[in-house]
Design a protein around this motif. Structure first.
Motif, PDB file in Angstrom:
ATOM      1  N   UNK A 104     -55.386   1.873 -17.269  1.00 57.58           N
ATOM      2  CA  UNK A 104     -54.647   1.356 -18.415  1.00 57.58           C
ATOM      3  C   UNK A 104     -53.218   0.950 -18.062  1.00 57.58           C
ATOM      4  N   UNK A 139     -52.724  -2.608 -14.700  1.00 57.67           N
ATOM      5  CA  UNK A 139     -52.558  -4.032 -14.944  1.00 57.67           C
ATOM      6  C   UNK A 139     -51.112  -4.379 -15.220  1.00 57.67           C
ATOM      7  N   UNK A 140     -50.431  -3.495 -15.927  1.00 58.83           N
ATOM      8  CA  UNK A 140     -49.038  -3.787 -16.265  1.00 58.83           C
ATOM      9  C   UNK A 140     -48.206  -3.928 -14.996  1.00 58.83           C
ATOM     10  N   UNK A 189     -49.174  -7.191 -13.331  1.00 61.67           N
ATOM     11  CA  UNK A 189     -48.550  -8.328 -14.007  1.00 61.67           C
ATOM     12  C   UNK A 189     -47.076  -8.411 -13.672  1.00 61.67           C
ATOM     13  N   UNK A 223     -56.978 -10.720  -8.161  1.00 69.45           N
ATOM     14  CA  UNK A 223     -56.233 -10.993  -9.378  1.00 69.45           C
ATOM     15  C   UNK A 223     -54.831 -11.524  -9.063  1.00 69.45           C
ATOM     16  N   UNK A 242     -59.503  -0.313 -22.610  1.00 68.23           N
ATOM     17  CA  UNK A 242     -59.744   0.121 -21.233  1.00 68.23           C
ATOM     18  C   UNK A 242     -60.532  -0.951 -20.487  1.00 68.23           C
ATOM     19  N   UNK A 254     -58.643  -4.008 -19.625  1.00 72.33           N
ATOM     20  CA  UNK A 254     -57.596  -3.904 -18.616  1.00 72.33           C
ATOM     21  C   UNK A 254     -58.143  -3.941 -17.194  1.00 72.33           C
ATOM     22  N   UNK A 255     -59.466  -4.082 -17.043  1.00 79.74           N
ATOM     23  CA  UNK A 255     -60.035  -4.019 -15.693  1.00 79.74           C
ATOM     24  C   UNK A 255     -59.989  -5.365 -14.998  1.00 79.74           C
ATOM     25  N   UNK A 301     -56.198 -15.728 -16.545  1.00 79.76           N
ATOM     26  CA  UNK A 301     -56.443 -14.792 -17.628  1.00 79.76           C
ATOM     27  C   UNK A 301     -55.588 -13.567 -17.390  1.00 79.76           C
ATOM     28  N   UNK A 302     -54.602 -13.398 -18.226  1.00 81.34           N
ATOM     29  CA  UNK A 302     -53.700 -12.279 -18.029  1.00 81.34           C
ATOM     30  C   UNK A 302     -54.267 -11.038 -18.701  1.00 81.34           C
ATOM     31  N   UNK A 303     -54.568 -10.034 -17.881  1.00 81.38           N
ATOM     32  CA  UNK A 303     -55.111  -8.812 -18.441  1.00 81.38           C
ATOM     33  C   UNK A 303     -53.989  -8.010 -19.088  1.00 81.38           C
ATOM     34  N   UNK A 304     -54.368  -7.115 -19.993  1.00 79.29           N
ATOM     35  CA  UNK A 304     -53.350  -6.299 -20.631  1.00 79.29           C
ATOM     36  C   UNK A 304     -53.661  -4.820 -20.501  1.00 79.29           C
ATOM     37  N   UNK A 305     -52.660  -4.043 -20.241  1.00 79.10           N
ATOM     38  CA  UNK A 305     -52.833  -2.599 -20.167  1.00 79.10           C
ATOM     39  C   UNK A 305     -52.752  -1.979 -21.550  1.00 79.10           C
ATOM     40  N   UNK A 306     -52.722  -0.658 -21.579  1.00 76.73           N
ATOM     41  CA  UNK A 306     -52.579   0.026 -22.859  1.00 76.73           C
ATOM     42  C   UNK A 306     -51.181   0.621 -22.895  1.00 76.73           C
TER      43      UNK A 306
END
Ligand SMILES: Nc1ncnc2c1ncn2[C@@H]1O[C@H](COP(=O)(O)OP(=O)(O)O)[C@@H](O)[C@H]1O
Ligand SMILES: Nc1ncnc2c1ncn2[C@@H]1O[C@H](COP(=O)(O)OP(=O)(O)O)[C@@H](O)[C@H]1O
Ligand code: SF4
Ligand SMILES: [Mg+2]
Ligand SMILES: [Mg+2]
Lengths: 288, 313, 315
Positions: B183, B186-187, B190, B214, C248, C251-252, C262-267
């Motif tokens: 979780x 990715x941040x 990015x 990625x 979840x 975010x993988x 495609x920009x993934x997003x975390x939590x």
């Protein structure tokens, strides 16, 4: 919230410290003797070497711990002796710890040739029988004081401490925060002092306590075989005299027992404290 | 911007350093301006060693590393400090990267002490807060705390922020997200992409292939200290040339397709001792030929920008 | 068949209970390989261990565990001895590094079996067959653990732990330290063991969901000590109903996806403390769709066959 956490950590330490019976016992015994070493000499009524009473008298109101075969007051000798023995232990322990830290940190952090060199010296001092060297040096010097004795003891006792600290330093220096300090352009000396040493504080405390105990024991041994300070009293010296004049055979237990038991108690208490501290610092040994 | 030329690193082990361990051998590659390059390989393949060599954290055995034309091994004192002003690193374990007994923002203070002693405290604090915001942290939430009070992702961003305080051009990111949860991963990824947009180059070291895809435009596949294959990421992932890369790509657990039934994955998978004269992959390679055990294949260009070291190509 | 009902296990610490497993209720069918996923610290290991060995300071608080129709006395360390290894087997996290380095592997297995009253010589032929199956030579029995590579050790551990054909195998992070190729081999082996009946059902604990996508029949997601969602693997990926599961999966990173495209997003945010967790749904703080009801604990309810969710938005 920000302010709370560190306090919690510290109070947790105190919590575990207080719960640890070994530490409580060890520290209490030590405190008793330290207080006695400070206060005791003020209670002394006689000069330790003055022939102040009947010869070889058992404990009485006049002479709390009895008198020696020459009629000197054992309590006076004992009180002053405890002070000087603890002083030698403290000084010798400090010197031993300090040299150990210096050599250990330096060799462990820098590695390479310097480390090899320090390592050889450490091993040499580790291998040669310390006591034999101390005896030779002590016998060579005509006037010996508490300070010189502390110095000898400290300067021969550091090798194992250096080894232990070197090993610790080795494991710390490959930690990533050290690399981070390096790529911030910090000098080696600053890294050792500000990154590595603070992380070993608990460990250094343990090392000091063991050095302290070792120094007390070494001092007593030297005194006992007659190579103690040429002036002054110490617990080992009292024992040396007692044995020399066959106190035991003459049934003068009051001459031999107090210094003997005290040395055993101090050294024992230091080791118990060490085990207790170890349990507190090492969460794996903490009993829940 | 950064180039490695036949870089070799030999660790000496055992008493008096009698044993040798060749961690990296004859590795050459370049990192260009505003480029993210992935360095991919299994554990022990020498990835971190390359990172450490670039950051001058371990001495090089042979070969040259040049940064903007200057041989990095010649730097010392002030010039080394200037180098660190432009090249920085972030490491794998965010918790080990902080001295546990000090507050986490001490890493910023250290940067000021060493690089900007003349900057006033107010100005500096503003700069720090700016850097924290740039990495997506809210300064009041994270300042004045001990490392154990912060999460791995926060700490890792802290370290990136630390690097941003300097005028860096190149960031060595050694497995910086392998210890983070999906979780927060990715941040941080990015964030690296954003840094590139700001003009930075990044060496992204990883053993996780999907992360490499990625983030990077070019990838280097390392195997036992040697480059097996190197080229544009999509080519490497979609049309791998080296049998080792092929095997890797077949074993990556993908989310878009299941593993093929009983692929030709070797179950032996045990590394056996040191490598003699031939190709380092020969003992595991399904395509190995006679020559593979005798002579080492050189890295050669198979198509524009796509290099492979394999006799079967 | 494993049935777990309201299983609650806490860690006792000086500052109070760490509520690491709260009212877990789920079933595991025969032949099912279930993946247990979630962020580190969410209680996966706690759940795995509580089914077999309540290592202090774990405290049993309540709930039932029924294996093949028989209730397990999990609160009783002594009585559980009968079930451990024979009926339930656990491969702990880092097991492969925990092998006793001074014992030859064969000797170690013999001692283990002896302690369970099983004769080593009787089982030896079967052991050798299984070593063959996982492509380990029989010589490994005469070797020390350090002589094996990580992958070999992990396979060895798997053979040992399933030697008595337990009904349930719990594998805690067994692929985490491995390289992709060995990872794949170990995973394939888990499936093969199930197919051959060496184990009836398996719980694979991992934080790597892409591995579960490859081999698990069902996936159970945990968050901060509570179960969030359990469903067949395809359903978890196609139609996740818990916002946490959704985020979840979103975010993988996937091979073939670039940040430019495609920009993934975390939590955002982080999981709550388990020492004094907030009341209600523990995901509430980070949940983008939380509403008033979420201050109550959402029950873990079956919303379609085999698909359970604990979220007020999903009912
Ligand atoms: N300081 C060191 N001393 C000796 N050997 C080392 C040291 N650091 C790494 N190695 C060895 O070098 C090889 C490559 O290590 P490393 O660069 O850390 O690989 P990776 O980062 O790809 O896992 C490994 O075999 C490792 O054991
Ligand atoms: N021995 C322990 N004492 C107190 N708390 C613990 C202990 N072991 C684990 N915990 C806590 O229990 C929670 C769940 O841990 P664990 O089951 O190991 O998580 P996971 O396996 O999902 O990473 C965590 O918040 C952890 O901090
Ligand atoms: S119950 Fe509420 S807070 Fe919890 S996940 Fe569902 S919507 Fe979010
Ligand atoms: Mg590495
Ligand atoms: Mg775990």
């Amino acid at each position: 919230m920000e302010q709370e956490q560190p306090k919690k950590v510290r109070s947790e330490f105190i919590f575990f410290a207080w719960r640890n019976a070994k530490l409580r016992i060890g520290v209490s015994i030590l405190l008793v003797f330290i207080v006695f070493a400070v206060v005791g000499p003020f209670l002394v009524k006689y000069d330790p070497y003055e022939y102040s009473g009947p010869m070889g008298a058992p404990p009485s109101r006049e002479h709390w711990f009895g008198t020696t075969i020459f009629g000197q007051d054992v309590f006076s000798q004992f009180a002053l002796g405890t002070r000087s023995t603890l002083t030698v232990g403290l000084l010798g322990g400090c010197i031993g710890t300090m040299v150990g830290i210096l050599v250990g940190l330096l060799g462990g952090y820098r590695g390479g040739m310097l480390d090899e060199f320090l390592n050889v010296i450490t091993n040499i001092i580790l291998i040669i029988p310390t006591l034999a060297v101390l005896i030779i040096i002590a016998a060579y010097l005509e006037v010996r004081g508490i300070l010189t004795q502390s110095l000898f003891i400290g300067l021969t006792a550091w090798p194992w401490a250096a080894r232990a600290i070197r090993a610790q330093t080795f494991s710390l220096r490959v930690r990533e925060f050290v690399d981070l300090a390096r790529i911030t352009g910090r000098s080696s000396l600053r890294i050792v002092l500000t990154e590595i040493a603070p992380n070993m504080m608990s460990y250094l405390l343990l090392v000091f306590i063991l050095q302290f105990g070792g120094a007390v024991l070494n001092a007593a041994t030297l005194d006992f075989i007659g190579l103690g300070p040429t002036k002054g009293v110490s617990l080992g010296l009292i024992m040396n005299n007692a044995v020399l004049w066959a106190a035991l055979q003459l049934g003068m237990w009051w001459w031999l027992l107090p210094p003997g038991a005290t040395i055993a108690a101090i050294v024992g208490a230091l080791y118990i404290t060490n085990v207790g501290l170890d349990e507190i610092f090492n969460p794996k040994l903490r009993e829940m | 911007m950064l180039s490695l030329e036949r870089v070799t690193k030999v660790y000496r082990l055992g008493a008096f350093g009698l044993q040798k361990l060749i961690a990296v051998r004859d590795v050459s590659f370049e990192i260009g301006e505003r480029e993210i390059v992935s360095l991919i390989g299994e554990s022990g393949s020498g990835k971190s060693t390359i990172g450490k060599l670039i950051l001058r954290l371990t001495p090089i055995t042979s070969g040259t590393i040049r940064f903007e034309g200057t041989d990095v091994s010649t730097l010392n004192g002030l010039s080394l400090k200037e180098y660190y002003r432009r090249v920085q690193g972030v490491f794998q374990d965010p918790f080990a990267s902080f001295n546990p007994i000090f507050k986490a923002d001490r890493v910023f203070r250290m940067v000021r002490d060493e690089f900007y002693p003349q900057v006033g405290m107010r100005e500096w604090n503003e700069k720090v807060e700016g850097a924290l915001r740039a990495v997506g942290l809210n300064p009041p939430d994270v300042l004045n705390k001990f490392p154990h009070q912060l999460s791995g992702g926060q700490l890792q961003r802290f370290l990136v922020a630390r690097a941003l305080l300097l005028d860096i051009r190149l960031l060595i990111a050694d497995e910086i997200i392998s210890m983070l949860d999906a979780s927060t991963r990715v941040d941080v990824l990015n964030l690296l992409a954003d840094l590139k947009a700001r003009g930075l180059s990044i060496l992204f070291i990883t053993h996780d292939l999907s992360l490499g895809y990625y983030i990077s435009e070019r990838a280097i596949i390392l195997y036992r200290g040697r480059i097996a294959e190197m080229g544009p990421t999509d080519k490497i992932y979609n049309r791998p040339l080296h049998p080792y890369t092929e095997m890797l790509m077949e074993s990556v657990p993908r989310l878009d397709r299941k593993w093929e039934e009983e692929g030709r994955i070797e179950r032996k998978a045990a590394l056996t001792g040191s490598v003699p004269g031939g190709c380092v992959y020969a003992d595991r390679c399904p395509k190995a030929m006679d020559i593979c055990t005798r002579e080492e294949p050189e890295l050669k260009e198979a198509e524009t920008g796509h290099f492979v070291a394999c006799w079967a190509r | 068949m494993l049935q777990v009902e309201n299983l609650t296990v806490y860690y006792k610490t000086i500052r109070g209970y760490v509520q690491a497993l709260e009212k877990a209720t789920f079933t595991l069918a025969d032949g099912e390989i279930m993946g247990l996923a979630g962020e580190s610290g969410c209680g996966k290991t706690t759940l795995g261990h509580s089914l077999i060995y309540l290592r202090p300071p774990m405290n049993y608080i309540g709930g039932r565990v029924v294996l093949d129709g028989q209730e397990l006395p999990i609160w009783d360390m002594e009585k559980m001895q009968e079930f451990r290894y024979r009926h339930i087997s656990l491969i702990p996290q880092y097991a492969m590094n925990a092998l006793n380095p001074t014992r030859k592997i064969g000797k170690m297995i013999a001692e283990l079996l002896e302690s369970r009253g099983v004769s080593y010589s009787e089982i030896l032929p079967e052991l050798k067959r299984r070593l063959d199956l996982v492509q380990l030579t029989q010589d490994v029995l005469k070797m020390y653990p350090i002589e094996l590579s990580g992958g070999m050790k992990q396979r060895m551990v798997m053979v040992i732990s399933t030697l008595l054909n337990p009904s349930l195998l719990i594998a805690d992070e067994i692929t985490s330290a491995l390289d992709v190729s060995t990872q794949k081999a170990v995973c394939e082996m888990l499936v093969e063991f199930r197919d051959r009946g060496f184990v009836k059902s398996t719980i694979i604990i991992t934080h790597d969901i892409s591995i579960l996508y490859q081999i698990a029949d069902s996936i159970m997601v945990m968050y901060a000590g509570q179960l969030s969602e359990k469903a067949p693997t395809e359903v978890v990926f196609q139609d996740p109903r818990h916002p946490y599961t959704r985020m979840l999966i979103g975010s993988l990173p996937k091979v073939g996806v670039r940040y430019q495209e495609e920009r993934l997003r975390g939590i955002p945010g982080s999981p709550p403390q388990l020492l004094n967790p907030p009341p209600g749904c523990r995901f509430r703080d980070r949940c983008p769709v939380a509403f008033g009801r979420c201050t109550e604990v959402p029950p873990f309810l079956e919303i379609s066959p085999g698909h359970s969710v604990a979220c007020w938005r999903a009912f």
